[in-house]
Write an enzyme that holds these catalytic residues in place. Structure first.
Site, PDB file in Angstrom:
ATOM      1  N   ASP A  39     -13.178 -15.349  18.866  1.00 40.46           N
ATOM      2  CA  ASP A  39     -13.650 -15.908  17.601  1.00 40.46           C
ATOM      3  C   ASP A  39     -13.863 -17.400  17.817  1.00 40.46           C
ATOM      4  O   ASP A  39     -13.211 -18.008  18.668  1.00 40.46           O
ATOM      5  CB  ASP A  39     -12.627 -15.663  16.482  1.00 40.46           C
ATOM      6  CG  ASP A  39     -13.212 -15.872  15.093  1.00 40.46           C
ATOM      7  OD1 ASP A  39     -13.506 -14.871  14.421  1.00 40.46           O
ATOM      8  OD2 ASP A  39     -13.384 -17.043  14.688  1.00 40.46           O
ATOM      9  N   TYR A  69     -15.817 -14.592  26.456  1.00 36.44           N
ATOM     10  CA  TYR A  69     -16.815 -13.561  26.748  1.00 36.44           C
ATOM     11  C   TYR A  69     -16.723 -13.049  28.182  1.00 36.44           C
ATOM     12  O   TYR A  69     -17.047 -11.887  28.447  1.00 36.44           O
ATOM     13  CB  TYR A  69     -18.216 -14.078  26.443  1.00 36.44           C
ATOM     14  CG  TYR A  69     -18.511 -14.095  24.960  1.00 36.44           C
ATOM     15  CD1 TYR A  69     -18.677 -12.904  24.256  1.00 36.44           C
ATOM     16  CD2 TYR A  69     -18.594 -15.288  24.253  1.00 36.44           C
ATOM     17  CE1 TYR A  69     -18.923 -12.898  22.891  1.00 36.44           C
ATOM     18  CE2 TYR A  69     -18.840 -15.300  22.882  1.00 36.44           C
ATOM     19  CZ  TYR A  69     -19.006 -14.103  22.211  1.00 36.44           C
ATOM     20  OH  TYR A  69     -19.235 -14.105  20.858  1.00 36.44           O
ATOM     21  N   GLY A  83     -19.335 -11.835  11.436  1.00 29.95           N
ATOM     22  CA  GLY A  83     -20.531 -11.970  10.609  1.00 29.95           C
ATOM     23  C   GLY A  83     -20.193 -12.616   9.287  1.00 29.95           C
ATOM     24  O   GLY A  83     -19.025 -12.743   8.921  1.00 29.95           O
ATOM     25  N   ARG A  92     -25.309  -5.298   1.086  1.00 31.95           N
ATOM     26  CA  ARG A  92     -25.123  -5.434   2.531  1.00 31.95           C
ATOM     27  C   ARG A  92     -26.423  -5.862   3.206  1.00 31.95           C
ATOM     28  O   ARG A  92     -26.413  -6.585   4.192  1.00 31.95           O
ATOM     29  CB  ARG A  92     -24.613  -4.113   3.106  1.00 31.95           C
ATOM     30  CG  ARG A  92     -23.234  -3.723   2.586  1.00 31.95           C
ATOM     31  CD  ARG A  92     -22.820  -2.345   3.101  1.00 31.95           C
ATOM     32  NE  ARG A  92     -21.549  -1.904   2.546  1.00 31.95           N
ATOM     33  CZ  ARG A  92     -21.423  -1.208   1.426  1.00 31.95           C
ATOM     34  NH1 ARG A  92     -22.514  -0.886   0.733  1.00 31.95           N
ATOM     35  NH2 ARG A  92     -20.238  -0.820   1.000  1.00 31.95           N
ATOM     36  N   ASP A 127     -26.006  -0.525   9.986  1.00 35.64           N
ATOM     37  CA  ASP A 127     -27.059   0.294  10.602  1.00 35.64           C
ATOM     38  C   ASP A 127     -28.094  -0.579  11.308  1.00 35.64           C
ATOM     39  O   ASP A 127     -28.511  -0.289  12.431  1.00 35.64           O
ATOM     40  CB  ASP A 127     -27.736   1.166   9.544  1.00 35.64           C
ATOM     41  CG  ASP A 127     -26.746   2.032   8.794  1.00 35.64           C
ATOM     42  OD1 ASP A 127     -26.243   2.999   9.396  1.00 35.64           O
ATOM     43  OD2 ASP A 127     -26.453   1.716   7.628  1.00 35.64           O
ATOM     44  N   ASP A 152     -17.474   5.273   3.840  1.00 35.80           N
ATOM     45  CA  ASP A 152     -18.016   5.913   2.638  1.00 35.80           C
ATOM     46  C   ASP A 152     -17.563   7.372   2.543  1.00 35.80           C
ATOM     47  O   ASP A 152     -17.227   7.870   1.467  1.00 35.80           O
ATOM     48  CB  ASP A 152     -19.548   5.852   2.651  1.00 35.80           C
ATOM     49  CG  ASP A 152     -20.043   4.487   3.061  1.00 35.80           C
ATOM     50  OD1 ASP A 152     -20.060   3.587   2.220  1.00 35.80           O
ATOM     51  OD2 ASP A 152     -20.383   4.319   4.246  1.00 35.80           O
ATOM     52  N   THR A 153     -17.550   8.044   3.692  1.00 34.76           N
ATOM     53  CA  THR A 153     -17.093   9.431   3.732  1.00 34.76           C
ATOM     54  C   THR A 153     -15.616   9.516   3.363  1.00 34.76           C
ATOM     55  O   THR A 153     -15.198  10.407   2.613  1.00 34.76           O
ATOM     56  CB  THR A 153     -17.353  10.033   5.124  1.00 34.76           C
ATOM     57  OG1 THR A 153     -18.773  10.157   5.319  1.00 34.76           O
ATOM     58  CG2 THR A 153     -16.706  11.399   5.282  1.00 34.76           C
ATOM     59  N   HIS A 179     -25.203   2.811   5.322  1.00 32.67           N
ATOM     60  CA  HIS A 179     -23.922   2.339   4.780  1.00 32.67           C
ATOM     61  C   HIS A 179     -24.279   1.287   3.739  1.00 32.67           C
ATOM     62  O   HIS A 179     -24.340   0.099   4.022  1.00 32.67           O
ATOM     63  CB  HIS A 179     -23.057   1.738   5.889  1.00 32.67           C
ATOM     64  CG  HIS A 179     -21.809   1.067   5.382  1.00 32.67           C
ATOM     65  ND1 HIS A 179     -20.926   1.680   4.522  1.00 32.67           N
ATOM     66  CD2 HIS A 179     -21.315  -0.180   5.601  1.00 32.67           C
ATOM     67  CE1 HIS A 179     -19.938   0.849   4.251  1.00 32.67           C
ATOM     68  NE2 HIS A 179     -20.154  -0.283   4.884  1.00 32.67           N
TER      69      HIS A 179
END
Length: 323
Positions: A39, A69, A83, A92, A127, A152-153, A179
């Site tokens: 981070d 990295y 993000g 989103r 996505d 979500d599921t 999503h």
């Protein structure tokens, strides 16, 4: 002499609320023996690594540290949660340009490190960012996976379980598509013990408006949480650790993930949520659920929305891609 297996190594990029919850879930469940965290807030990461390690005497041994990295080179899995967070009133998809630029600054150095493992993308819009990770990295499709509609599921299972007074783990149900706002439940399949939820609703004196009510509750749940506490992280952090476990432990588990479409549902050139089998080598199989005409139309509408936003974002940000 017994063969000594290489310790499983995970690099987490992003130590915000979602990332740190993912890390804590990994520690609690003993998933992977090595966890490096990257981070821009390096000092915060160092503190988190020490704090997480303090939990290991009561959980599982694990090497936890602030990573760079270069540490990605021999990692089995790189998990991206970094993000800009979704704010109250934002969808989103509103995050796409900001997070596409952030994503590019992450994927490039990971690839340059010599990383040959699997990407798991969790950052939103998941996505689009999963598809972007595939295009930026040049990796095969089976090594770039997004968390998709797993959360979500889970929310759908929770709501149905509460309604039918059963353990959510006993609910066989899926949310498909983006999503986000265009996701939808597969009522033609969703069931408890083989009895369709739609039939259970009718048998208990309710009409189809109850199914719409459930759909709306699940789709709006993130907005409700964000309005009340500012962010969602426990659910997605735990769900992401579950996905990591399925990959690292070679579980061959069926999960609702964001994966590359290659003709499934008549879709191409995008990642979207559908059941898929994952294991040690990443994506093993995409399961194309048989949908009704109405459900197929919803899947196509969800894909169309994603594609329009994604194509515009790639053009506006000028992100360089390898494929």
């Amino acid at each position: 002499m017994a063969r000594v297996e290489k310790p499983r190594k995970v690099i987490l990029v992003g130590d915000g609320a979602v990332g740190s919850t993912f890390a804590f879930s990994m520690v609690q469940q003993g998933i992977a023996e090595e966890l490096g965290i990257i981070d821009i807030a390096k000092e915060h990461v160092e503190g988190d690594a020490i704090d997480l390690a303090d939990a290991t005497p009561w959980t599982f041994p694990k090497n936890i540290y602030a990573a760079d990295y270069a540490d990605c080179k021999d990692a089995d899995l790189v998990v991206i949660t970094a993000g800009a967070p979704q704010k109250p009133g934002e969808t989103r998809l509103d995050l796409v340009n900001k997070n596409l630029k952030i994503l590019s600054s992450i994927v490039e150095p990971v690839v340059e490190s010599g990383f040959e493992g699997i990407f798991l993308v969790v950052a939103n819009p998941v996505d689009i960012l999963t598809h972007a990770t595939w295009k930026i990295s040049g990796f095969p499709k089976d090594r770039v996976i997004g968390s998709g509609t797993s959360l979500d599921t889970g929310r759908l299972q929770k709501v149905i379980g509460k309604m039918e007074h059963v353990d959510p783990r006993s609910v066989n149900a899926y949310m498909l598509g983006e999503h986000g706002d265009t996701e939808f439940p597969v009522w033609s399949y969703n069931n408890v013990g083989g009895v369709k939820v739609s039939d259970w609703v009718k048998a208990h004196g309710m009409d189809e408006s109850k199914l719409e009510e459930i759909h709306k509750e699940v789709a709006d749940m993130a907005y409700d949480i964000i309005n009340k506490k500012g962010a969602t992280f426990y659910g997605i952090g735990t769900a992401s650790a579950m996905i990591a476990k399925a990959i690292l432990n070679d579980e061959h588990r069926v999960l609702p993930l964001s994966v590359a479409m290659d003709g499934q549902y008549g879709l191409h050139d995008l990642h979207i949520g559908t059941p898929a089998v994952v294991g040690r080598n990443g994506l093993e199989q995409i399961i194309e659920m048989p949908l009704t005409a109405d459900e197929q139309a919803k899947m196509e509408a969800s894909a169309k929305q994603l594609k329009e936003v994604m194509d515009k974002a790639f053009e506006e940000t000028g992100v360089k891609v390898r494929q």
